[in-house]
Design a protein around this motif. Structure first.
Motif, PDB file in Angstrom:
ATOM      1  N   LYS A 133       0.830  -1.202   0.000  1.00  0.00           N
ATOM      2  CA  LYS A 133       0.000   0.000   0.000  1.00  0.00           C
ATOM      3  C   LYS A 133       0.869   1.259   0.000  1.00  0.00           C
ATOM      4  O   LYS A 133       0.624   2.197  -0.761  1.00  0.00           O
ATOM      5  CB  LYS A 133      -0.924  -0.001   1.221  1.00  0.00           C
ATOM      6  CG  LYS A 133      -1.874   1.171   1.272  1.00  0.00           C
ATOM      7  CD  LYS A 133      -2.765   1.096   2.499  1.00  0.00           C
ATOM      8  CE  LYS A 133      -3.670   2.313   2.571  1.00  0.00           C
ATOM      9  NZ  LYS A 133      -4.513   2.311   3.749  1.00  0.00           N
ATOM     10  N   ARG A 180       4.622   9.603  -9.853  1.00  0.00           N
ATOM     11  CA  ARG A 180       4.077   9.794 -11.208  1.00  0.00           C
ATOM     12  C   ARG A 180       3.508  11.200 -11.369  1.00  0.00           C
ATOM     13  O   ARG A 180       3.678  11.824 -12.412  1.00  0.00           O
ATOM     14  CB  ARG A 180       3.000   8.758 -11.499  1.00  0.00           C
ATOM     15  CG  ARG A 180       3.556   7.396 -11.782  1.00  0.00           C
ATOM     16  CD  ARG A 180       2.454   6.428 -12.121  1.00  0.00           C
ATOM     17  NE  ARG A 180       3.027   5.127 -12.369  1.00  0.00           N
ATOM     18  CZ  ARG A 180       2.363   4.113 -12.863  1.00  0.00           C
ATOM     19  NH1 ARG A 180       1.089   4.246 -13.157  1.00  0.00           N
ATOM     20  NH2 ARG A 180       2.947   2.965 -13.053  1.00  0.00           N
ATOM     21  N   MET A 181       2.815  11.673 -10.339  1.00  0.00           N
ATOM     22  CA  MET A 181       2.264  13.023 -10.407  1.00  0.00           C
ATOM     23  C   MET A 181       3.391  14.042 -10.513  1.00  0.00           C
ATOM     24  O   MET A 181       3.328  14.975 -11.315  1.00  0.00           O
ATOM     25  CB  MET A 181       1.391  13.311  -9.183  1.00  0.00           C
ATOM     26  CG  MET A 181       0.064  12.604  -9.231  1.00  0.00           C
ATOM     27  SD  MET A 181      -0.970  12.773  -7.754  1.00  0.00           S
ATOM     28  CE  MET A 181      -0.749  14.447  -7.274  1.00  0.00           C
ATOM     29  N   ARG A 194       2.516   1.715  -3.397  1.00  0.00           N
ATOM     30  CA  ARG A 194       1.559   2.188  -4.400  1.00  0.00           C
ATOM     31  C   ARG A 194       1.304   3.684  -4.251  1.00  0.00           C
ATOM     32  O   ARG A 194       1.210   4.408  -5.238  1.00  0.00           O
ATOM     33  CB  ARG A 194       0.256   1.410  -4.302  1.00  0.00           C
ATOM     34  CG  ARG A 194       0.359   0.013  -4.872  1.00  0.00           C
ATOM     35  CD  ARG A 194      -0.948  -0.713  -4.822  1.00  0.00           C
ATOM     36  NE  ARG A 194      -0.824  -2.010  -5.476  1.00  0.00           N
ATOM     37  CZ  ARG A 194      -1.555  -3.059  -5.190  1.00  0.00           C
ATOM     38  NH1 ARG A 194      -2.494  -2.968  -4.261  1.00  0.00           N
ATOM     39  NH2 ARG A 194      -1.377  -4.192  -5.813  1.00  0.00           N
ATOM     40  N   GLU A 195       1.186   4.140  -2.996  1.00  0.00           N
ATOM     41  CA  GLU A 195       0.981   5.574  -2.758  1.00  0.00           C
ATOM     42  C   GLU A 195       2.201   6.376  -3.204  1.00  0.00           C
ATOM     43  O   GLU A 195       2.068   7.431  -3.832  1.00  0.00           O
ATOM     44  CB  GLU A 195       0.682   5.826  -1.276  1.00  0.00           C
ATOM     45  CG  GLU A 195      -0.681   5.342  -0.845  1.00  0.00           C
ATOM     46  CD  GLU A 195      -0.895   5.408   0.662  1.00  0.00           C
ATOM     47  OE1 GLU A 195       0.030   5.830   1.390  1.00  0.00           O
ATOM     48  OE2 GLU A 195      -1.999   5.027   1.098  1.00  0.00           O
ATOM     49  N   GLU A 196       3.384   5.866  -2.896  1.00  0.00           N
ATOM     50  CA  GLU A 196       4.613   6.544  -3.313  1.00  0.00           C
ATOM     51  C   GLU A 196       4.715   6.584  -4.837  1.00  0.00           C
ATOM     52  O   GLU A 196       5.084   7.600  -5.424  1.00  0.00           O
ATOM     53  CB  GLU A 196       5.831   5.844  -2.720  1.00  0.00           C
ATOM     54  CG  GLU A 196       7.151   6.504  -3.090  1.00  0.00           C
ATOM     55  CD  GLU A 196       8.353   5.773  -2.512  1.00  0.00           C
ATOM     56  OE1 GLU A 196       9.479   6.230  -2.787  1.00  0.00           O
ATOM     57  OE2 GLU A 196       8.187   4.765  -1.795  1.00  0.00           O
ATOM     58  N   ASN A 197       4.379   5.492  -5.467  1.00  0.00           N
ATOM     59  CA  ASN A 197       4.396   5.418  -6.927  1.00  0.00           C
ATOM     60  C   ASN A 197       3.443   6.447  -7.536  1.00  0.00           C
ATOM     61  O   ASN A 197       3.778   7.141  -8.496  1.00  0.00           O
ATOM     62  CB  ASN A 197       4.035   4.003  -7.373  1.00  0.00           C
ATOM     63  CG  ASN A 197       4.314   3.758  -8.830  1.00  0.00           C
ATOM     64  OD1 ASN A 197       5.067   4.475  -9.458  1.00  0.00           O
ATOM     65  ND2 ASN A 197       3.691   2.719  -9.361  1.00  0.00           N
ATOM     66  N   LYS A 198       2.273   6.576  -6.954  1.00  0.00           N
ATOM     67  CA  LYS A 198       1.283   7.547  -7.434  1.00  0.00           C
ATOM     68  C   LYS A 198       1.823   8.972  -7.305  1.00  0.00           C
ATOM     69  O   LYS A 198       1.722   9.779  -8.226  1.00  0.00           O
ATOM     70  CB  LYS A 198      -0.015   7.393  -6.640  1.00  0.00           C
ATOM     71  CG  LYS A 198      -1.129   8.297  -7.090  1.00  0.00           C
ATOM     72  CD  LYS A 198      -2.380   8.048  -6.248  1.00  0.00           C
ATOM     73  CE  LYS A 198      -3.506   8.981  -6.627  1.00  0.00           C
ATOM     74  NZ  LYS A 198      -4.696   8.761  -5.809  1.00  0.00           N
ATOM     75  N   ARG A 199       2.429   9.261  -6.142  1.00  0.00           N
ATOM     76  CA  ARG A 199       2.994  10.602  -5.909  1.00  0.00           C
ATOM     77  C   ARG A 199       4.113  10.896  -6.897  1.00  0.00           C
ATOM     78  O   ARG A 199       4.175  11.972  -7.490  1.00  0.00           O
ATOM     79  CB  ARG A 199       3.508  10.715  -4.478  1.00  0.00           C
ATOM     80  CG  ARG A 199       4.090  12.086  -4.133  1.00  0.00           C
ATOM     81  CD  ARG A 199       4.655  12.131  -2.723  1.00  0.00           C
ATOM     82  NE  ARG A 199       5.620  11.087  -2.425  1.00  0.00           N
ATOM     83  CZ  ARG A 199       6.926  11.128  -2.777  1.00  0.00           C
ATOM     84  NH1 ARG A 199       7.387  12.148  -3.451  1.00  0.00           N
ATOM     85  NH2 ARG A 199       7.726  10.154  -2.434  1.00  0.00           N
TER      86      ARG A 199
END
Length: 103
Positions: free
Chosen positions: A70, A80-81, A73-78
């Motif tokens: 989890k 990418r942004m 995934r949050e780090e990956n999302k950040r």
């Protein structure tokens, strides 16, 4: 006149496997790195059985693994942004020097 079936197949008996056998087959795939097809061939069973046993007997992920997944995934999302926003900032010349004008 009686018909004899010369091409008839012998009846197949349904084989049963112990739970230990199934678990060991799954371990060959999950822990020892063999492909499902290799394990199925070596044990003389259908690949679908191995997949079924794998779904049934595979160890569920621990809570710590789920938490880490989890977090990643949050780090990956950040990230990418940030990656998507950075080119936009660079396309505006001297954007970091722009200050609001106050008179």
């Amino acid at each position: 006149m009686s018909k004899e079936h010369s091409n008839s197949k012998p009846k197949r008996t349904r084989r049963s496997f112990t739970e230990e056998f199934k678990i060991e087959a799954v371990k060959m795939v999950t822990e020892q790195g063999y492909k499902v097809s290799e394990v199925a061939r070596s044990l003389d069973v259908n690949e679908n059985l191995i997949h079924h046993w794998k779904a049934k007997f595979s160890q569920p992920e621990s809570d710590t693994e789920n938490e880490e997944l989890k977090r990643l995934r949050e780090e990956n999302k950040r990230l990418r942004m940030e990656r998507d926003i950075l080119p936009l900032e660079m396309s505006i010349p001297n954007s970091h020097f722009l200050l609001p004008l106050c008179f």
